[in-house]
Write a protein that holds these residues in place. Structure first.
Motif, short mmCIF file in Angstrom:
data_model
loop_
_atom_site.label_atom_id
_atom_site.label_comp_id
_atom_site.label_asym_id
_atom_site.label_seq_id
_atom_site.Cartn_x
_atom_site.Cartn_y
_atom_site.Cartn_z
N UNK A 1 30.59 -38.50 -3.82
CA UNK A 1 30.00 -39.69 -3.23
C UNK A 1 29.34 -40.65 -4.30
N UNK A 2 28.83 -40.03 -5.28
CA UNK A 2 28.08 -40.62 -6.48
C UNK A 2 29.09 -41.71 -7.34
N UNK A 3 30.23 -41.01 -7.44
CA UNK A 3 31.28 -41.44 -8.39
C UNK A 3 31.87 -42.92 -7.44
N UNK A 4 31.96 -42.64 -6.35
CA UNK A 4 32.38 -43.63 -5.34
C UNK A 4 31.34 -44.95 -5.32
N UNK A 5 30.15 -44.47 -5.44
CA UNK A 5 29.34 -45.69 -5.32
C UNK A 5 28.96 -46.56 -6.80
N UNK A 6 29.23 -45.66 -7.81
CA UNK A 6 29.31 -46.42 -8.89
C UNK A 6 30.47 -47.05 -9.34
N UNK A 7 31.57 -46.69 -8.62
CA UNK A 7 32.84 -47.51 -8.98
C UNK A 7 33.39 -48.38 -8.04
N UNK A 8 33.62 -47.63 -6.78
CA UNK A 8 34.44 -48.57 -5.62
C UNK A 8 33.30 -49.46 -4.93
N UNK A 9 32.10 -48.90 -4.80
CA UNK A 9 31.00 -49.65 -4.02
C UNK A 9 29.85 -50.49 -4.85
N UNK A 10 30.42 -50.44 -6.00
CA UNK A 10 29.24 -50.96 -7.08
C UNK A 10 28.95 -52.44 -6.52
N UNK A 11 27.59 -52.94 -6.40
CA UNK A 11 27.36 -54.36 -6.06
C UNK A 11 27.04 -54.31 -4.72
N UNK A 12 27.26 -53.55 -3.84
CA UNK A 12 27.05 -53.60 -2.39
C UNK A 12 25.57 -53.23 -2.21
N UNK A 13 24.77 -53.92 -1.57
CA UNK A 13 23.29 -53.87 -1.52
C UNK A 13 22.86 -53.10 -0.35
N UNK A 14 23.90 -52.70 0.61
CA UNK A 14 23.36 -51.98 1.67
C UNK A 14 23.63 -50.54 1.35
N UNK A 15 24.25 -50.04 0.31
CA UNK A 15 24.57 -48.65 -0.10
C UNK A 15 23.89 -48.52 -1.58
N UNK A 16 22.73 -49.25 -1.98
CA UNK A 16 22.34 -49.03 -3.02
C UNK A 16 21.22 -47.76 -3.02
N UNK A 17 20.73 -47.88 -1.82
CA UNK A 17 19.67 -46.69 -1.58
C UNK A 17 20.44 -45.27 -1.55
N UNK A 18 21.61 -45.33 -1.22
CA UNK A 18 22.21 -43.84 -0.98
C UNK A 18 22.32 -43.20 -2.25
N UNK A 19 22.39 -44.09 -3.36
CA UNK A 19 22.60 -43.19 -4.73
C UNK A 19 21.46 -42.49 -5.00
N UNK A 20 20.03 -42.88 -4.71
CA UNK A 20 18.99 -42.27 -4.62
C UNK A 20 18.76 -40.88 -3.77
N UNK A 21 19.35 -41.13 -2.73
CA UNK A 21 19.18 -40.17 -1.66
C UNK A 21 20.05 -38.84 -2.03
N UNK A 22 21.33 -39.30 -2.75
CA UNK A 22 22.19 -38.55 -2.90
C UNK A 22 21.53 -37.52 -4.26
N UNK A 23 20.78 -38.25 -4.91
CA UNK A 23 20.40 -37.56 -6.22
C UNK A 23 19.29 -36.57 -5.70
N UNK A 24 18.73 -36.83 -4.75
CA UNK A 24 17.57 -36.05 -4.05
C UNK A 24 18.37 -34.98 -3.51
N UNK A 25 19.49 -34.95 -2.89
CA UNK A 25 20.06 -33.85 -2.15
C UNK A 25 20.57 -33.16 -3.16
N UNK A 26 21.16 -33.51 -4.31
CA UNK A 26 21.60 -32.99 -5.45
C UNK A 26 20.54 -31.97 -5.90
N UNK A 27 19.48 -32.53 -6.26
CA UNK A 27 18.36 -31.66 -6.43
C UNK A 27 17.92 -30.56 -5.71
N UNK A 28 17.85 -30.93 -4.45
CA UNK A 28 17.80 -29.80 -3.33
C UNK A 28 18.85 -28.80 -3.25
#
Length: 786
Positions: A345-372
């Motif tokens: 999902x993080x790779x998709x956000x950085x490559x295929x969905x880059x520049x889409x404002x509605x999913x920018x916050x999802x990267x931070x959520x995924x990072x928190x879930x990864x830490x969890x």
């Protein structure tokens, strides 16, 4: 003043044709030869025409008359003579002939309906042959004149204007010439200014004369006016002639430039038409072919864009459904799929969905879930590993090692992929350390649960022995006060449990090393040094845990050090062997030496040796002090001991000596074929030597210390025998009446037996000592010298 200034005059004068006719006639005379030929040709043509007219019909005569009438009506002499073309201006008859031909051409165009005979090239053969020479001369003269005039026109030099400025007054050439001005008008219409030059001012402007009464009447004034008009007409004619010359000198270049411009204009027009046609064709091609093809490409691009948008929307929807899926995976401890899902999902956000404002916050959520997920994996690894390490023996069947390894392997692999394995190993070491201390206490309480504790007197004795130490726990007090049988049982159970802990820690270490090596082969890690670092930290955990466990176990032995120092060799040997086996198994697991427990064993062994040696020294002293120095019989047991020492067999020859039942006794002791008469203390000393050899065989690590103690006791026996026999000490101690030769002989025999024993003892101890310590055998040589 030039031709341009003459053309620019607002009031230019009309010229007369007389001057032009005269000039033309003069030029014609210069070429009289050509004109004569032309006239002869013209007369011949007229004669032929007359002959032809005689044979013509009325209709043909009427047509010729119309041609002549048209010629007269359309052409006049003035128009012919004023033709500016230099080629025709010098030949009046040629001009007339060309004009007639033009009129004839017009008439023929009007009468095209008349049927004419067909004419071929052969009809003109006679005419061409007859006029060939005349036409050649005409062409030559025409070419020469044309080249001369073209050269003159290109040179840029026009006709000379000096004569014109001399004849015509300068006032008529002024740029600001205005006839309405009174001085100019008076000088122009009156002849007085022309007859009186003093009235002309500088620049050609006439002065106003002083008027006087009319004395001559009207007739003289009229004659003067007529004369003035003729003068002005003369000026006009003169100016027109020069103007005509200027026009003639420039007209060829003007027509040539005009022709060039017309050709250029026609070429430009043709180019514009060609471009227009090309554009029309291109527009047709664009509408018919290009536009349709572009439309297809636009539709395909739009379809691709819509497909891309659809895919992005699907990806966004899938990413929004990741969180519930990850939570479900975490609830079932499937950490590896959850990690893969987060990384994808993080790779998709950085490559295929880059520049889409509605999913920018999802990267931070995924990072928190990864830490969890990392924290869950760390806790799972610690709980699983430490729980399995310290599981009781009865619970092993419930959680087998294969099951634990299957669960630990993906955890180790994922932690290594996340570069978090070293942190987990550090936490693993801390948790193992705290759990070891707790588990050892729990194990002590469990093992001493049914053992009675020490009484008050024993507690006071233990506190008096170590007043600086804190008050011991009840379990530790029970361990100290236990008898040998109970302690050996508790000690064996504890060592089994501890070796089980070490074995499982070693298995986890081997599993970790195997996973790390497999990941290195598969190149899953980004840094080459990181896997090596994890292996080293895991080995350090194993080493540290072995040291901690050995220290905790060694503390129990240290608390019983006084008790073990007084134990018989058989009992101490049981504790020593079980402890040494535990140490060896631990060292095999961690592939290195374990010094804490070995040092405790060495310390207690030395304490035991020192206690044993002290007791033997006291025993030797007592025996020698009570010795009567009388010959005694040698039991079979003593002879067997001597024979065993003298044979120098390899292996455990002293500890495993067969027991000898009472089989009688002999008067002498035989050693290598020699007879020795000995006393009772000598026989007891031989038993002591055997016990030292047995101790050296059972405690090989103390072989050097035993050798030193054996040398001390032999020196003691030798010196004490000399004191008692030679020094007559036995008289006081043993209450002997005197020291006889018999006493001296028995003492010499006893010392000789010991002297004979020294090489045998040296050979026996050489097998037990390490190679680096065999130099210590030289002490026995010094004893034999004494």
């Amino acid at each position: 003043m030039n031709g341009k200034s003459l053309l620019a005059q607002p009031k230019a004068f009309l010229g007369k044709l007389n001057t032009k006719i005269k000039e033309t006639t003069g030029e014609t005379k210069k070429k009289s030869g050509a004109v004569a030929l032309f006239k002869e040709e013209e007369s011949r043509r007229r004669e032929e025409r007359r002959v032809q007219n005689a044979n013509k019909t009325e209709e043909e005569l009427r047509l010729d008359e119309e041609v002549y009438t048209e010629l007269r009506k359309n052409q006049n002499l003035s128009s012919v003579l004023n033709n500016p073309m230099p080629e025709n201006s010098s030949n009046v008859f040629g001009l007339i002939y060309d004009a007639g031909q033009g009129a004839m051409h017009n008439i023929q165009q009007q009468t095209q309906q008349v049927s004419l005979p067909s004419i071929s090239y052969s009809d003109f053969t006679h005419y061409i042959n007859r006029n060939k020479e005349v036409y050649r001369m005409f062409s030559y003269m025409r070419t020469v004149r044309t080249n001369t005039e073209v050269t003159k026109a290109n040179s840029g030099s026009g006709p000379d204007m000096t004569e014109l400025f001399k004849v015509v007054p300068a006032v008529y050439f002024r740029p600001d010439f205005k006839l309405e001005e009174q001085p100019i008008f008076t000088s122009s219409v009156s002849n007085r200014a022309g007859s009186r030059p003093d009235l002309m001012a500088e620049g050609g402007v006439p002065k106003t004369p002083n008027r006087s009464p009319n004395k001559g009447g009207v007739a003289p004034i009229a004659a003067a006016s007529l004369q003035q008009q003729e003068k002005l007409s003369h000026y006009l004619d003169f100016v027109e002639v020069h103007l005509f010359q200027q026009i003639s000198s420039r007209f060829h270049s003007f027509l040539q430039g005009l022709q060039t411009m017309q050709e250029l204009h026609s070429q430009i027009t043709f180019a514009c038409e060609t471009i227009k046609n090309i554009r029309q064709r291109l527009m047709t091609l664009h509408d018919g072919m290009v536009q349709k093809a572009l439309r297809v490409a636009q539709i395909r691009r739009r379809r691709a864009n819509m497909e891309s948008v659809r895919q992005k929307l699907e990806l966004m929807a899938a990413i929004r459904q990741i969180q519930p899926t990850i939570q479900q995976l975490l609830s079932t401890s499937n950490f590896s799929p959850a990690l893969d899902l987060i990384e994808s999902a993080q790779e998709t956000l950085k490559t295929k969905l880059v520049g889409i404002s509605s999913v920018k916050h999802m990267y931070l959520q995924l990072q928190e879930m990864r830490s969890l997920v990392e924290r869950f994996m760390e806790n799972e690894f610690l709980s699983l590993a430490t729980g399995w390490v310290f599981t009781n023996t009865t619970d092993v069947n419930d959680r087998s090692s294969s099951e634990v390894e299957e669960r630990l392997m993906p955890l180790i692999h994922d932690l290594l992929r996340l570069n978090k394995l070293n942190r987990v190993i550090a936490s693993y070491l801390e948790k193992l350390t705290s759990n070891v201390k707790l588990k050892v206490k729990e194990l002590l309480n469990e093992l001493t649960a049914g053992v009675p504790g020490p009484d008050a007197g024993m507690m006071r004795e233990m506190e008096s022995q170590n007043p600086s130490r804190k008050k011991k726990s009840a379990a530790l007090a029970k361990i100290i006060s236990m008898d040998h049988a109970n302690f050996l049982n508790c000690w064996t159970q504890m060592l089994k449990r501890c070796i089980q802990w070490i074995r499982r820690i070693s298995q986890i270490h081997k599993l970790l090393v195997a996973v790390v090596q497999a990941s290195q082969e598969a190149s899953l890690t980004k840094r080459d040094t990181y896997p090596v670092q994890c292996q080293a930290e895991s080995a350090e955990v194993l080493q540290s845990m072995c040291d901690i466990i050995h220290k905790r176990v060694g503390q129990l032995l240290t608390e019983r050090q006084n008790t073990h120092a007084r134990l018989p060799m058989k009992h101490f040997r049981q504790i020593f062997n079980s402890t040494l086996e535990f140490v060896i198994q631990s060292e095999e697991r961690m592939n290195s030496s374990c010094f804490p427990l070995r040092s405790v064993l060495l310390t207690q062994s030395k304490a035991l040796l020192q206690g044993f040696h002290d007791s033997k020294v006291n025993q030797i002293n007592l025996l020698l002090e009570s010795e009567r120095w009388e010959q005694t019989e040698v039991p079979i047991e003593i002879q067997t001991i001597v024979n065993t020492i003298s044979k120098q067999r390899s292996g455990s020859r002293y500890v495993d000596m067969p027991s000898v039942s009472d089989g009688g006794a002999a008067k002498e002791l035989y050693l290598e074929g020699e007879k020795f008469h000995v006393v009772g203390s000598t026989l007891m000393f031989i038993k002591m030597v055997l016990e030292y050899l047995q101790l050296a065989e059972q405690l090989p690590m103390l072989s050097a210390d035993i050798l030193h103690r054996l040398c001390e006791i032999m020196k003691l026996y030798n010196s004490r025998t000399c004191q008692l026999v030679l020094g007559a000490g036995a008289l006081l101690v043993a209450k002997l009446k005197s020291i006889t030769s018999k006493h001296l002989a028995l003492a010499a025999q006893s010392i000789g037996l010991l002297y004979k024993f020294v090489p045998m003892l040296k050979a026996s101890l050489a097998e037990l000592l390490p190679y680096t310590q065999r130099l210590l055998l030289g002490e026995l040589d010094r004893v034999s010298q004494d």
